[in-house]
Design a protein around this motif. Structure first.
Motif, PDB file in Angstrom:
ATOM      1  N   VAL A 266      34.086  35.677  49.756  1.00 42.69           N
ATOM      2  CA  VAL A 266      34.354  36.795  50.657  1.00 42.69           C
ATOM      3  C   VAL A 266      34.771  38.004  49.853  1.00 42.69           C
ATOM      4  CG1 VAL A 266      34.898  35.435  52.677  1.00 42.69           C
ATOM      5  CG2 VAL A 266      36.696  35.969  51.071  1.00 42.69           C
ATOM      6  N   LYS A 267      34.294  39.139  50.306  1.00 44.45           N
ATOM      7  CA  LYS A 267      34.626  40.386  49.622  1.00 44.45           C
ATOM      8  C   LYS A 267      35.572  41.198  50.501  1.00 44.45           C
ATOM      9  CE  LYS A 267      30.373  40.568  46.929  1.00 44.45           C
ATOM     10  NZ  LYS A 267      31.054  40.144  45.675  1.00 44.45           N
ATOM     11  N   GLY A 268      36.516  41.842  49.848  1.00 45.37           N
ATOM     12  CA  GLY A 268      37.485  42.614  50.584  1.00 45.37           C
ATOM     13  C   GLY A 268      37.518  44.060  50.144  1.00 45.37           C
ATOM     14  N   ILE A 269      38.619  44.699  50.459  1.00 41.85           N
ATOM     15  CA  ILE A 269      38.753  46.099  50.095  1.00 41.85           C
ATOM     16  C   ILE A 269      39.159  46.240  48.636  1.00 41.85           C
ATOM     17  CG2 ILE A 269      39.322  46.778  52.453  1.00 41.85           C
ATOM     18  CD1 ILE A 269      42.278  46.926  51.540  1.00 41.85           C
ATOM     19  N   ASN A 270      38.962  47.427  48.115  1.00 39.84           N
ATOM     20  CA  ASN A 270      39.419  47.771  46.762  1.00 39.84           C
ATOM     21  C   ASN A 270      38.816  46.894  45.666  1.00 39.84           C
ATOM     22  OD1 ASN A 270      41.015  49.595  48.145  1.00 39.84           O
ATOM     23  ND2 ASN A 270      42.885  48.396  47.952  1.00 39.84           N
ATOM     24  N   GLY A 271      37.633  46.344  45.895  1.00 35.24           N
ATOM     25  CA  GLY A 271      36.943  45.579  44.868  1.00 35.24           C
ATOM     26  C   GLY A 271      37.393  44.153  44.690  1.00 35.24           C
ATOM     27  N   PHE A 272      38.251  43.663  45.560  1.00 41.29           N
ATOM     28  CA  PHE A 272      38.723  42.286  45.479  1.00 41.29           C
ATOM     29  C   PHE A 272      37.751  41.331  46.161  1.00 41.29           C
ATOM     30  CE2 PHE A 272      42.896  42.359  43.565  1.00 41.29           C
ATOM     31  CZ  PHE A 272      43.303  43.675  43.725  1.00 41.29           C
ATOM     32  N   GLU A 273      37.727  40.108  45.668  1.00 42.17           N
ATOM     33  CA  GLU A 273      36.969  39.051  46.302  1.00 42.17           C
ATOM     34  C   GLU A 273      37.723  37.736  46.135  1.00 42.17           C
ATOM     35  OE1 GLU A 273      33.213  39.181  44.178  1.00 42.17           O
ATOM     36  OE2 GLU A 273      33.880  37.574  42.849  1.00 42.17           O
ATOM     37  N   ALA A 274      37.391  36.779  46.982  1.00 43.70           N
ATOM     38  CA  ALA A 274      38.035  35.475  46.899  1.00 43.70           C
ATOM     39  C   ALA A 274      37.013  34.410  47.251  1.00 43.70           C
ATOM     40  CB  ALA A 274      39.229  35.397  47.856  1.00 43.70           C
ATOM     41  N   GLU A 275      37.246  33.232  46.705  1.00 42.00           N
ATOM     42  CA  GLU A 275      36.339  32.121  46.965  1.00 42.00           C
ATOM     43  C   GLU A 275      37.090  30.973  47.596  1.00 42.00           C
ATOM     44  OE1 GLU A 275      33.730  31.124  43.789  1.00 42.00           O
ATOM     45  OE2 GLU A 275      32.433  30.051  45.201  1.00 42.00           O
ATOM     46  N   PHE A 276      36.586  30.537  48.731  1.00 38.06           N
ATOM     47  CA  PHE A 276      37.156  29.387  49.422  1.00 38.06           C
ATOM     48  C   PHE A 276      36.534  28.124  48.847  1.00 38.06           C
ATOM     49  CE2 PHE A 276      38.810  26.633  52.458  1.00 38.06           C
ATOM     50  CZ  PHE A 276      37.825  25.984  53.188  1.00 38.06           C
ATOM     51  N   ASN A 277      37.380  27.215  48.394  1.00 37.95           N
ATOM     52  CA  ASN A 277      36.909  25.946  47.863  1.00 37.95           C
ATOM     53  C   ASN A 277      37.600  24.832  48.640  1.00 37.95           C
ATOM     54  OD1 ASN A 277      36.601  23.545  46.295  1.00 37.95           O
ATOM     55  ND2 ASN A 277      36.041  24.798  44.544  1.00 37.95           N
ATOM     56  N   LYS A 278      36.838  24.247  49.552  1.00 34.67           N
ATOM     57  CA  LYS A 278      37.437  23.253  50.454  1.00 34.67           C
ATOM     58  C   LYS A 278      37.850  21.989  49.702  1.00 34.67           C
ATOM     59  CE  LYS A 278      36.724  21.058  54.943  1.00 34.67           C
ATOM     60  NZ  LYS A 278      35.793  20.888  56.073  1.00 34.67           N
ATOM     61  N   SER A 279      37.043  21.564  48.756  1.00 34.51           N
ATOM     62  CA  SER A 279      37.352  20.319  48.042  1.00 34.51           C
ATOM     63  C   SER A 279      38.607  20.459  47.190  1.00 34.51           C
ATOM     64  CB  SER A 279      36.163  19.890  47.179  1.00 34.51           C
ATOM     65  OG  SER A 279      35.907  20.871  46.191  1.00 34.51           O
ATOM     66  N   GLN A 280      38.833  21.651  46.667  1.00 36.87           N
ATOM     67  CA  GLN A 280      40.025  21.884  45.861  1.00 36.87           C
ATOM     68  C   GLN A 280      41.141  22.553  46.654  1.00 36.87           C
ATOM     69  OE1 GLN A 280      39.151  23.789  42.126  1.00 36.87           O
ATOM     70  NE2 GLN A 280      37.541  22.331  41.606  1.00 36.87           N
ATOM     71  N   THR A 281      40.912  22.755  47.916  1.00 37.34           N
ATOM     72  CA  THR A 281      41.865  23.428  48.817  1.00 37.34           C
ATOM     73  C   THR A 281      42.445  24.668  48.149  1.00 37.34           C
ATOM     74  OG1 THR A 281      43.727  21.997  48.169  1.00 37.34           O
ATOM     75  CG2 THR A 281      42.422  21.319  50.079  1.00 37.34           C
ATOM     76  N   SER A 282      41.537  25.510  47.683  1.00 34.69           N
ATOM     77  CA  SER A 282      41.977  26.725  46.998  1.00 34.69           C
ATOM     78  C   SER A 282      41.309  27.947  47.602  1.00 34.69           C
ATOM     79  CB  SER A 282      41.653  26.641  45.503  1.00 34.69           C
ATOM     80  OG  SER A 282      40.258  26.648  45.292  1.00 34.69           O
ATOM     81  N   PHE A 283      41.937  29.073  47.354  1.00 35.30           N
ATOM     82  CA  PHE A 283      41.413  30.361  47.832  1.00 35.30           C
ATOM     83  C   PHE A 283      41.903  31.410  46.836  1.00 35.30           C
ATOM     84  CE2 PHE A 283      39.248  32.946  50.691  1.00 35.30           C
ATOM     85  CZ  PHE A 283      40.035  33.945  51.247  1.00 35.30           C
ATOM     86  N   HIS A 284      41.326  31.386  45.644  1.00 35.35           N
ATOM     87  CA  HIS A 284      41.770  32.262  44.572  1.00 35.35           C
ATOM     88  C   HIS A 284      41.198  33.668  44.739  1.00 35.35           C
ATOM     89  CE1 HIS A 284      43.325  28.645  43.044  1.00 35.35           C
ATOM     90  NE2 HIS A 284      42.337  28.300  42.231  1.00 35.35           N
ATOM     91  N   LEU A 285      42.005  34.627  44.401  1.00 35.81           N
ATOM     92  CA  LEU A 285      41.649  36.047  44.523  1.00 35.81           C
ATOM     93  C   LEU A 285      41.296  36.592  43.150  1.00 35.81           C
ATOM     94  CD1 LEU A 285      41.722  38.593  46.485  1.00 35.81           C
ATOM     95  CD2 LEU A 285      44.018  38.980  45.586  1.00 35.81           C
ATOM     96  N   ARG A 286      40.253  37.422  43.099  1.00 41.45           N
ATOM     97  CA  ARG A 286      39.807  37.959  41.812  1.00 41.45           C
ATOM     98  C   ARG A 286      39.450  39.423  41.940  1.00 41.45           C
ATOM     99  NH1 ARG A 286      36.575  33.269  42.432  1.00 41.45           N
ATOM    100  NH2 ARG A 286      37.360  31.518  41.208  1.00 41.45           N
ATOM    101  N   LYS A 287      39.612  40.111  40.807  1.00 43.29           N
ATOM    102  CA  LYS A 287      39.079  41.463  40.702  1.00 43.29           C
ATOM    103  C   LYS A 287      38.607  41.636  39.266  1.00 43.29           C
ATOM    104  CE  LYS A 287      39.900  46.330  41.660  1.00 43.29           C
ATOM    105  NZ  LYS A 287      40.757  47.349  42.290  1.00 43.29           N
ATOM    106  N   PRO A 288      37.386  42.104  39.066  1.00 39.91           N
ATOM    107  CA  PRO A 288      36.835  42.152  37.707  1.00 39.91           C
ATOM    108  C   PRO A 288      37.469  43.211  36.813  1.00 39.91           C
ATOM    109  CG  PRO A 288      35.238  42.970  39.306  1.00 39.91           C
ATOM    110  CD  PRO A 288      36.393  42.447  40.083  1.00 39.91           C
TER     111      PRO A 288
END
Lengths: 114, 111
Positions: free
Chosen positions: B57-79
Protein backbone atom coordinates in the motif's frame (compact mmCIF):
# COMPACT_ATOMS: atom_id res chain seq x y z
CA UNK A 1 -12.54 18.36 3.79
CA UNK A 2 -14.46 17.32 6.91
CA UNK A 3 -12.42 17.09 10.06
CA UNK A 4 -12.72 16.38 13.74
CA UNK A 5 -12.36 19.52 15.82
CA UNK A 6 -11.41 19.69 19.47
CA UNK A 7 -11.61 22.54 21.93
CA UNK A 8 -9.78 23.90 23.75
CA UNK A 9 -6.36 23.18 22.33
CA UNK A 10 -4.81 23.61 25.76
CA UNK A 11 -6.43 23.48 29.17
CA UNK A 12 -4.75 24.12 32.49
CA UNK A 13 -6.65 23.11 35.59
CA UNK A 14 -6.02 22.70 39.27
CA UNK A 15 -5.94 19.27 40.80
CA UNK A 16 -9.38 18.22 41.98
CA UNK A 17 -11.25 20.39 39.50
CA UNK A 18 -13.62 19.08 36.87
CA UNK A 19 -12.77 19.51 33.21
CA UNK A 20 -14.78 18.97 30.07
CA UNK A 21 -13.01 18.36 26.80
CA UNK A 22 -15.08 18.98 23.73
CA UNK A 23 -15.07 17.41 20.32
CA UNK A 24 -17.11 17.82 17.17
CA UNK A 25 -16.84 14.61 15.16
CA UNK A 26 -17.31 14.41 11.42
CA UNK A 27 -21.01 14.84 10.82
CA UNK A 28 -21.98 11.52 9.20
CA UNK A 29 -19.83 9.38 11.50
CA UNK A 30 -21.45 7.03 13.96
CA UNK A 31 -18.58 5.83 16.15
CA UNK A 32 -16.68 8.08 18.51
CA UNK A 33 -13.57 7.56 20.56
CA UNK A 34 -11.34 9.19 23.11
CA UNK A 35 -7.66 8.39 23.36
CA UNK A 36 -4.97 9.68 25.68
CA UNK A 37 -1.27 10.23 25.19
CA UNK A 38 0.85 10.98 28.21
CA UNK A 39 3.91 12.99 27.17
CA UNK A 40 6.44 10.77 25.44
CA UNK A 41 4.29 7.66 25.69
CA UNK A 42 2.01 5.66 23.47
CA UNK A 43 -1.51 6.54 22.41
CA UNK A 44 -3.92 4.74 24.74
CA UNK A 45 -7.54 3.91 24.13
CA UNK A 46 -9.99 5.28 26.68
CA UNK A 47 -13.51 4.73 25.41
CA UNK A 48 -15.66 4.14 22.37
CA UNK A 49 -19.22 5.38 21.97
CA UNK A 50 -21.97 4.33 19.61
CA UNK A 51 -25.70 4.84 19.52
CA UNK A 52 -25.58 7.03 22.60
CA UNK A 53 -23.86 4.56 24.81
CA UNK A 54 -20.40 3.34 25.68
CA UNK A 55 -19.51 0.32 23.57
CA UNK A 56 -16.09 -0.33 25.05
CA UNK A 57 -13.84 1.20 27.67
CA UNK A 58 -10.36 0.57 28.95
CA UNK A 59 -9.21 0.10 32.52
CA UNK A 60 -8.03 3.72 32.46
CA UNK A 61 -11.61 4.88 32.03
CA UNK A 62 -12.68 4.67 35.66
CA UNK A 63 -15.52 6.36 37.50
CA UNK A 64 -13.78 9.72 37.26
CA UNK A 65 -14.38 9.75 33.52
CA UNK A 66 -17.62 10.11 31.61
CA UNK A 67 -18.60 10.77 28.03
CA UNK A 68 -21.66 12.35 26.54
CA UNK A 69 -23.11 13.35 23.22
CA UNK A 70 -25.39 16.08 24.48
CA UNK A 71 -26.78 17.54 21.28
CA UNK A 72 -26.11 15.30 18.29
CA UNK A 73 -22.98 17.13 17.22
CA UNK A 74 -20.70 17.49 20.24
CA UNK A 75 -18.97 14.63 21.98
CA UNK A 76 -17.51 15.43 25.38
CA UNK A 77 -15.13 13.83 27.83
CA UNK A 78 -15.53 14.84 31.45
CA UNK A 79 -12.98 14.22 34.14
CA UNK A 80 -14.72 14.75 37.44
CA UNK A 81 -11.82 15.37 39.81
CA UNK A 82 -8.55 15.75 37.99
CA UNK A 83 -5.31 14.28 39.23
CA UNK A 84 -1.77 15.20 38.31
CA UNK A 85 -1.47 11.97 36.35
CA UNK A 86 -4.37 13.00 34.12
CA UNK A 87 -2.01 15.47 32.44
CA UNK A 88 -1.84 14.31 28.85
CA UNK A 89 -2.88 15.01 25.30
CA UNK A 90 -6.44 13.84 24.73
CA UNK A 91 -7.49 12.92 21.22
CA UNK A 92 -11.01 12.57 19.98
CA UNK A 93 -11.66 10.41 16.94
CA UNK A 94 -14.63 9.43 14.84
CA UNK A 95 -15.32 6.75 12.28
CA UNK A 96 -18.21 5.94 9.94
CA UNK A 97 -18.02 2.25 10.85
CA UNK A 98 -16.42 0.19 13.59
CA UNK A 99 -14.22 -1.81 11.25
CA UNK A 100 -12.48 -1.73 7.86
CA UNK A 101 -11.86 1.98 7.92
CA UNK A 102 -9.59 4.36 9.72
CA UNK A 103 -10.48 6.60 12.59
CA UNK A 104 -10.19 10.31 11.96
CA UNK A 105 -8.46 12.20 14.74
CA UNK A 106 -8.73 15.72 16.01
CA UNK A 107 -5.70 17.83 16.80
CA UNK A 108 -5.98 17.05 20.49
CA UNK A 109 -6.42 18.93 23.74
CA UNK A 110 -3.38 19.22 25.94
CA UNK A 111 -4.56 18.96 29.53
CA UNK A 112 -2.19 20.16 32.22
CA UNK A 113 -3.17 19.50 35.82
CA UNK A 114 -1.28 21.59 38.36
CA UNK B 1 -7.99 -8.99 21.17
CA UNK B 2 -5.24 -7.35 19.16
CA UNK B 3 -1.80 -6.09 19.99
CA UNK B 4 0.87 -4.20 18.11
CA UNK B 5 4.61 -4.24 18.59
CA UNK B 6 6.87 -1.62 17.12
CA UNK B 7 10.32 -3.03 17.38
CA UNK B 8 12.29 0.21 17.32
CA UNK B 9 11.67 3.06 19.70
CA UNK B 10 13.95 5.41 17.82
CA UNK B 11 15.45 5.36 14.34
CA UNK B 12 18.10 7.91 13.44
CA UNK B 13 18.56 8.34 9.70
CA UNK B 14 20.44 10.67 7.40
CA UNK B 15 18.62 12.84 4.91
CA UNK B 16 18.03 11.11 1.56
CA UNK B 17 18.71 7.69 3.09
CA UNK B 18 16.04 4.98 3.15
CA UNK B 19 14.16 4.11 6.31
CA UNK B 20 12.16 1.11 7.45
CA UNK B 21 9.99 1.07 10.55
CA UNK B 22 9.00 -2.33 11.79
CA UNK B 23 5.56 -3.30 13.03
CA UNK B 24 4.26 -6.70 14.07
CA UNK B 25 0.77 -7.46 15.23
CA UNK B 26 -1.17 -10.28 16.76
CA UNK B 27 -4.88 -10.91 16.50
CA UNK B 28 -7.39 -13.71 16.67
CA UNK B 29 -9.53 -12.09 13.96
CA UNK B 30 -8.94 -10.44 10.62
CA UNK B 31 -7.48 -7.00 11.08
CA UNK B 32 -7.05 -3.74 9.34
CA UNK B 33 -3.69 -2.03 9.64
CA UNK B 34 -2.69 1.60 9.70
CA UNK B 35 0.28 3.87 10.04
CA UNK B 36 -0.22 7.28 11.60
CA UNK B 37 2.33 10.08 11.85
CA UNK B 38 2.56 12.67 14.59
CA UNK B 39 4.67 15.73 13.88
CA UNK B 40 5.98 17.64 16.90
CA UNK B 41 3.15 19.21 18.90
CA UNK B 42 0.52 18.08 16.44
CA UNK B 43 -2.23 15.50 16.17
CA UNK B 44 -2.35 12.13 14.44
CA UNK B 45 -2.39 12.05 10.67
CA UNK B 46 -3.09 8.94 8.65
CA UNK B 47 -0.14 7.94 6.45
CA UNK B 48 -1.61 4.83 4.89
CA UNK B 49 -3.89 1.90 5.51
CA UNK B 50 -4.34 -1.73 4.58
CA UNK B 51 -7.94 -2.86 4.44
CA UNK B 52 -7.86 -5.56 1.76
CA UNK B 53 -6.49 -6.27 -1.71
CA UNK B 54 -2.92 -5.58 -2.69
CA UNK B 55 -0.51 -6.18 0.16
CA UNK B 56 1.67 -3.25 -0.90
CA UNK B 57 0.00 0.00 0.00
CA UNK B 58 1.16 3.46 -0.83
CA UNK B 59 0.50 6.45 1.33
CA UNK B 60 1.20 10.12 1.52
CA UNK B 61 4.62 11.74 1.46
CA UNK B 62 6.24 8.85 -0.42
CA UNK B 63 5.68 6.22 2.26
CA UNK B 64 4.62 2.67 1.56
CA UNK B 65 4.00 -0.42 3.64
CA UNK B 66 3.70 -4.11 2.97
CA UNK B 67 1.23 -6.38 4.70
CA UNK B 68 2.66 -9.82 5.34
CA UNK B 69 0.04 -12.12 6.79
CA UNK B 70 2.35 -15.08 7.37
CA UNK B 71 4.79 -12.94 9.33
CA UNK B 72 2.04 -10.79 10.86
CA UNK B 73 3.96 -7.70 9.90
CA UNK B 74 3.19 -4.33 8.39
CA UNK B 75 6.52 -2.57 7.96
CA UNK B 76 6.68 1.02 6.77
CA UNK B 77 9.29 2.19 4.28
CA UNK B 78 10.44 5.29 2.51
CA UNK B 79 13.26 5.16 -0.04
CA UNK B 80 14.59 8.65 0.65
CA UNK B 81 13.73 10.69 3.72
CA UNK B 82 13.62 14.45 4.17
CA UNK B 83 14.29 16.53 7.24
CA UNK B 84 10.54 17.15 7.36
CA UNK B 85 9.94 13.43 7.99
CA UNK B 86 11.21 13.87 11.53
CA UNK B 87 8.21 12.74 13.57
CA UNK B 88 6.74 9.94 15.65
CA UNK B 89 5.23 7.09 13.67
CA UNK B 90 2.55 4.84 15.10
CA UNK B 91 1.44 1.51 13.75
CA UNK B 92 -2.17 0.64 14.61
CA UNK B 93 -4.43 -2.36 14.22
CA UNK B 94 -8.18 -2.57 14.16
CA UNK B 95 -10.42 -5.61 14.27
CA UNK B 96 -13.86 -4.74 15.55
CA UNK B 97 -14.07 -1.45 17.31
CA UNK B 98 -11.15 0.51 18.63
CA UNK B 99 -7.77 1.15 17.11
CA UNK B 100 -4.92 -0.36 19.08
CA UNK B 101 -1.67 1.57 18.77
CA UNK B 102 1.92 0.48 19.03
CA UNK B 103 4.36 2.32 21.26
CA UNK B 104 5.60 4.47 18.41
CA UNK B 105 8.90 4.93 16.61
CA UNK B 106 10.64 8.27 16.74
CA UNK B 107 12.34 9.05 13.44
CA UNK B 108 15.05 11.68 13.59
CA UNK B 109 16.37 12.80 10.22
CA UNK B 110 19.69 14.61 10.21
CA UNK B 111 21.50 16.35 7.35
Amino acid sequence: EPEVTQTPSHQVTQMGQEVILRCVPISNHLYFYWYRQILGQKVEFLVSFYNNEISEKSEIFDDQFSVERPDGSNFTLKIRSTKLEDSAMYFCASSPRDMNTEAFFGQGTRLTVV
Amino acid sequence: AQSVTQLDSQVPVFEEAPVELRCNYSSSVSVYLFWYVQYPNQGLQLLLKYLSGSTLVKGINGFEAEFNKSQTSFHLRKPSVHISDTAEYFCAVRGWGKLQFGAGTQVVVTP
